[in-house]
Scaffold this active site. Structure first.
Site, PDB file in Angstrom:
ATOM      1  N   ASP A 128       0.722  -1.343   0.077  1.00  8.06           N
ATOM      2  CA  ASP A 128      -0.006  -0.079  -0.147  1.00  8.06           C
ATOM      3  C   ASP A 128       0.977   1.291   0.121  1.00  8.06           C
ATOM      4  O   ASP A 128       0.552   2.186   0.537  1.00  8.06           O
ATOM      5  CB  ASP A 128      -1.175   0.039   1.378  1.00  8.06           C
ATOM      6  CG  ASP A 128      -2.138   0.954   1.167  1.00  8.06           C
ATOM      7  OD1 ASP A 128      -2.314   1.766   0.000  1.00  8.06           O
ATOM      8  OD2 ASP A 128      -2.569   1.608   2.444  1.00  8.06           O
ATOM      9  N   CYS A 183     -21.600 -11.206  -4.687  1.00 10.29           N
ATOM     10  CA  CYS A 183     -22.217  -9.865  -4.090  1.00 10.29           C
ATOM     11  C   CYS A 183     -23.817  -9.848  -4.338  1.00 10.29           C
ATOM     12  O   CYS A 183     -24.693  -9.506  -3.713  1.00 10.29           O
ATOM     13  CB  CYS A 183     -21.519  -8.598  -4.366  1.00 10.29           C
ATOM     14  SG  CYS A 183     -20.224  -8.200  -3.844  1.00 10.29           S
ATOM     15  N   CYS A 186     -27.206  -7.560  -3.508  1.00 10.70           N
ATOM     16  CA  CYS A 186     -26.908  -6.902  -2.009  1.00 10.70           C
ATOM     17  C   CYS A 186     -26.218  -5.610  -2.295  1.00 10.70           C
ATOM     18  O   CYS A 186     -25.308  -5.646  -3.235  1.00 10.70           O
ATOM     19  CB  CYS A 186     -26.043  -7.723  -1.182  1.00 10.70           C
ATOM     20  SG  CYS A 186     -25.561  -7.113   0.449  1.00 10.70           S
ATOM     21  N   CYS A 189     -23.639  -2.271   1.626  1.00  4.00           N
ATOM     22  CA  CYS A 189     -22.636  -1.418   1.755  1.00  4.00           C
ATOM     23  C   CYS A 189     -22.655   0.005   1.020  1.00  4.00           C
ATOM     24  O   CYS A 189     -22.341   0.992   1.683  1.00  4.00           O
ATOM     25  CB  CYS A 189     -21.170  -2.024   1.266  1.00  4.00           C
ATOM     26  SG  CYS A 189     -21.299  -2.386  -0.647  1.00  4.00           S
ATOM     27  N   CYS A 193     -23.285   3.707   3.797  1.00  5.68           N
ATOM     28  CA  CYS A 193     -22.136   4.542   3.947  1.00  5.68           C
ATOM     29  C   CYS A 193     -22.578   5.736   4.420  1.00  5.68           C
ATOM     30  O   CYS A 193     -23.653   6.298   3.818  1.00  5.68           O
ATOM     31  CB  CYS A 193     -21.751   4.583   2.591  1.00  5.68           C
ATOM     32  SG  CYS A 193     -20.210   5.962   2.515  1.00  5.68           S
ATOM     33  N   CYS A 209     -15.875  10.054   1.094  1.00  8.45           N
ATOM     34  CA  CYS A 209     -15.286   8.858   1.857  1.00  8.45           C
ATOM     35  C   CYS A 209     -14.753   9.445   3.456  1.00  8.45           C
ATOM     36  O   CYS A 209     -13.714  10.259   3.324  1.00  8.45           O
ATOM     37  CB  CYS A 209     -14.179   7.837   1.286  1.00  8.45           C
ATOM     38  SG  CYS A 209     -13.844   6.322   2.164  1.00  8.45           S
ATOM     39  N   CYS A 236     -13.288   4.444   8.603  1.00  8.14           N
ATOM     40  CA  CYS A 236     -14.431   4.050   8.732  1.00  8.14           C
ATOM     41  C   CYS A 236     -14.538   2.546   8.274  1.00  8.14           C
ATOM     42  O   CYS A 236     -13.906   2.256   7.137  1.00  8.14           O
ATOM     43  CB  CYS A 236     -15.391   4.949   7.846  1.00  8.14           C
ATOM     44  SG  CYS A 236     -17.167   4.551   7.723  1.00  8.14           S
ATOM     45  N   CYS A 239     -18.930  -0.087   5.956  1.00 13.06           N
ATOM     46  CA  CYS A 239     -19.412  -1.040   4.741  1.00 13.06           C
ATOM     47  C   CYS A 239     -18.811  -2.494   4.834  1.00 13.06           C
ATOM     48  O   CYS A 239     -19.431  -3.181   4.503  1.00 13.06           O
ATOM     49  CB  CYS A 239     -18.574  -0.445   3.503  1.00 13.06           C
ATOM     50  SG  CYS A 239     -17.030  -0.237   3.352  1.00 13.06           S
ATOM     51  N   CYS A 243     -21.338  -5.867   5.656  1.00 12.10           N
ATOM     52  CA  CYS A 243     -21.318  -6.996   4.862  1.00 12.10           C
ATOM     53  C   CYS A 243     -21.423  -8.327   5.243  1.00 12.10           C
ATOM     54  O   CYS A 243     -21.165  -8.801   6.230  1.00 12.10           O
ATOM     55  CB  CYS A 243     -19.923  -6.761   4.270  1.00 12.10           C
ATOM     56  SG  CYS A 243     -19.783  -8.091   3.033  1.00 12.10           S
TER      57      CYS A 243
END
Length: 342
Positions: A128, A183, A186, A189, A193, A209, A236, A239, A243
C-alpha cells in the site's frame, strides 16, 4: 512458497500474472477522470503503470498477492463504540502497529527465503505504498473478488485483512481467478455508507469517503460532510461491518495488530486532551501517527461537534478554542456552535 508465506504469518498467498487486463486500466482512467481521487495526486502520478506491473518494475512476470487478517480479537465491538456518541471510533486496522511495517518486513523475508532456495531473482515488495492496483492483482490471483465497496472479499475470510504484493521475475505457475463474484443483488455497503461515498457499485468517490476525509485530506473537512462523520476519527468500517460475508471474518493471530493505548474504548474528550508530545509518544509506530497531531485534533473536533452536549464535551472543546493551529480552531469553532456555544 505458499507454505513459507503461511509460516511468516500470512493467511493466504496466491500467484497472478503481471498483466492486470485492459478493464483495470480503463476503470482506473475513468475514476481519475471523474476526479474521485480528490487530493490523492499520487494516484494519477504513475498513470497506466498502476495497471501494468511489468512497466512499474521492469522484468516482472508474476505478482504474488498475500493476505493477512488484522481484526484484533479483544477489541471492543465496533457497533458499541459507534453507538456511543462520546466515544472515538478508530478503524479496526489502525488499532495496533502500522501494517506497512509488519507486512513489508514479512514480504522481504519471503523474498529472501525464495532466494535462499533458488538463488538470486528480481523482485520488489509492496504494501500500500506504491502505484499498485492491489485489489485487482489479488482478484486475478484468486484471493477473492472485488466487492461493491471496492474492497477485496473472501467467502472464507470476509474483508478484514491487509494485502501485500511481491513482484517477481520468476515464471511461476498462475492461480486462476474465482469463476464468479458473490455480491449478487446485495447493496448493504452502498446503503450504509454515512456520506454516500459509494456512488455506484464498485465506484467510490474518495472526496466523500470518511477514510479519505480523516486520513488523506490535509485541509479543512467540508462543512456539509462533518455532521455525517459522527464519531469516526480515523477511518470508517461501516461498509465492512454491514457486509454479510464478514460473518466469516477471522480474527488476527498477529500480536502486532493487538489493540494499543486502549484506542478501541476511549472517549473523544480524553484523546482531545493529548498534547503533541503525548500523541507522538503513544502513537509512534501506528498508522495514525502519519497524519500528525494537527489533523488528529481536527478529526476529534468534528467528533466532539457531533457528540451529545455534555460538560465534558464542551469543556474539551473550550480548552482548544485558541489553539495555535488555524485548522484546529476552525473545526473547534464549528463544533462549539453545534453545542450552542459562541
Amino acid at each position: 512458497m505458499k507454505r513459507w508465506a503461511r509460516e511468516l504469518g500470512f493467511d493466504a498467498a496466491q500467484i497472478g500474472d503481471a498483466d492486470l487486463g485492459a478493464a483495470a486500466e480503463t476503470g482506473l482512467a475513468a475514476w481519475l477522470e471523474a476526479g474521485h481521487h480528490g487530493e490523492m495526486d499520487y494516484m494519477a502520478a504513475h498513470g497506466a503503470k498502476r495497471a501494468r506491473p511489468a512497466e512499474l518494475v521492469p522484468g516482472t512476470r508474476r505478482v504474488i498477492s498475500l493476505r493477512m487478517n488484522y481484526r484484533p480479537p479483544a477489541a471492543k465491538p465496533s457497533e458499541a463504540v459507534l453507538a456511543d456518541g462520546e466515544a472515538a471510533f478508530v478503524s479496526r486496522y489502525a488499532l495496533g502497529r502500522d501494517y506497512h511495517k509488519v507486512l513489508r518486513n514479512r514480504i522481504q523475508k519471503l523474498a529472501e527465503r525464495i532466494e535462499a532456495e533458488i538463488g538470486a531473482h528480481g523482485y520488489r515488495a509492496f504494501v500500500d505504498s506504491a502505484p499498485v492496483l492491489e485489489v485487482e492483482a489479488a482478484a486475478r490471483a484468486g484471493l477473492g473478488w472485488r466487492g461493491k465497496h471496492t474492497l477485496l472479499l473472501s467467502r472464507e475470510h470476509g474483508s478484514f485483512f491487509f494485502l501485500g504484493e511481491l513482484f517477481t521475475d520468476l515464471p511461476l505457475p498462475i492461480d486462476p481467478p474465482l469463476p464468479q463474484e458473490h455480491c449478487g443483488r446485495c447493496t448493504r455497503c452502498i446503503d450504509v455508507c454515512p456520506t454516500q461515498a459509494i456512488v455506484a457499485p464498485y465506484r467510490v468517490d474518495a472526496r466523500r469517503c470518511v477514510s479519505y476525509l480523516t486520513i488523506e485530506l490535509k485541509g479543512a473537512i467540508p462543512e456539509e460532510l462533518r455532521p455525517l462523520i459522527g464519531n469516526r476519527v480515523y477511518g470508517c468500517d461501516d461498509c465492512q461491518l454491514t457486509c454479510p460475508w464478514n460473518r466469516f471474518a477471522v480474527d488476527s493471530a498477529e500480536a502486532d495488530f493487538a489493540v494499543r493505548n486502549g484506542l478501541d474504548d476511549v472517549s473523544l474528550a480524553e484523546l482531545f486532551g493529548w498534547d503533541e508530545a503525548a500523541f507522538k509518544t503513544r502513537l509512534a509506530g501506528t498508522a495514525i501517527f502519519r497524519i500528525g497531531h494537527e489533523r488528529w485534533l481536527r478529526n476529534l473536533a468534528v467528533g466532539l461537534g457531533n457528540a451529545p452536549t455534555t460538560p465534558a464535551v464542551v469543556a474539551a472543546l473550550q480548552s482548544r478554542r485558541d489553539d495555535a493551529s488555524a485548522l484546529v480552531r476552525e473545526h473547534v469553532a464549528w463544533a462549539l456552535e453545534r453545542h450552542g456555544q459562541t
